[in-house]
Motif scaffolding. Structure first.
Motif: not given
Length: 118
Positions: A23-27, A29, A48, A50-51, A59, A100, A118
């Protein structure tokens, strides 16, 4: 399901446990990109946008420690490091794809168009 402890953390259900892993914003993607090919750090960073470097490093380390990705270091100068998905990581791909697709469905219902990458 009864509560359980894993790595000194209390979990209340299997969904919470699974989201703690991917989970989380980046894992997700990161795993989504690695499902198709091996990436170097800079390639992931570029793909990616914005990371931050710090977050990507964090991550990647977490995914590696959980066994979802493999980090291969080449003994060359300058150092070369590649990241690839493991068999365990591949088991998460159908889950990520479902989430997704659900997100894309929700976006369409809200009139939000899908951006590339995306």
């Amino acid at each position: 399901m009864p509560d359980f402890i894993y790595n000194n953390k209390l979990y209340y259900n299997p969904v919470e446990f699974a989201m703690g892993r991917i989970g989380g914003t980046w894992k997700m993607p990161i795993l989504w990109r690695l499902k198709d090919k091996t990436f170097r750090f800079s390639e992931l960073k570029k793909d990616i946008p914005h990371i931050t470097d710090k977050m990507l490093t964090s991550q990647l380390r977490q995914l590696e420690s959980e066994g979802f990705i493999h980090r291969k270091v080449y003994a060359v100068v300058p150092p070369k490091v590649e990241y690839s998905i493991t068999d365990k990581g591949m088991t998460a791909v159908p889950v990520i794809e479902t989430i997704r697709n659900y997100g894309l469905e929700l976006m369409a219902k809200e009139g939000i168009s899908k951006k590339s990458n995306s």
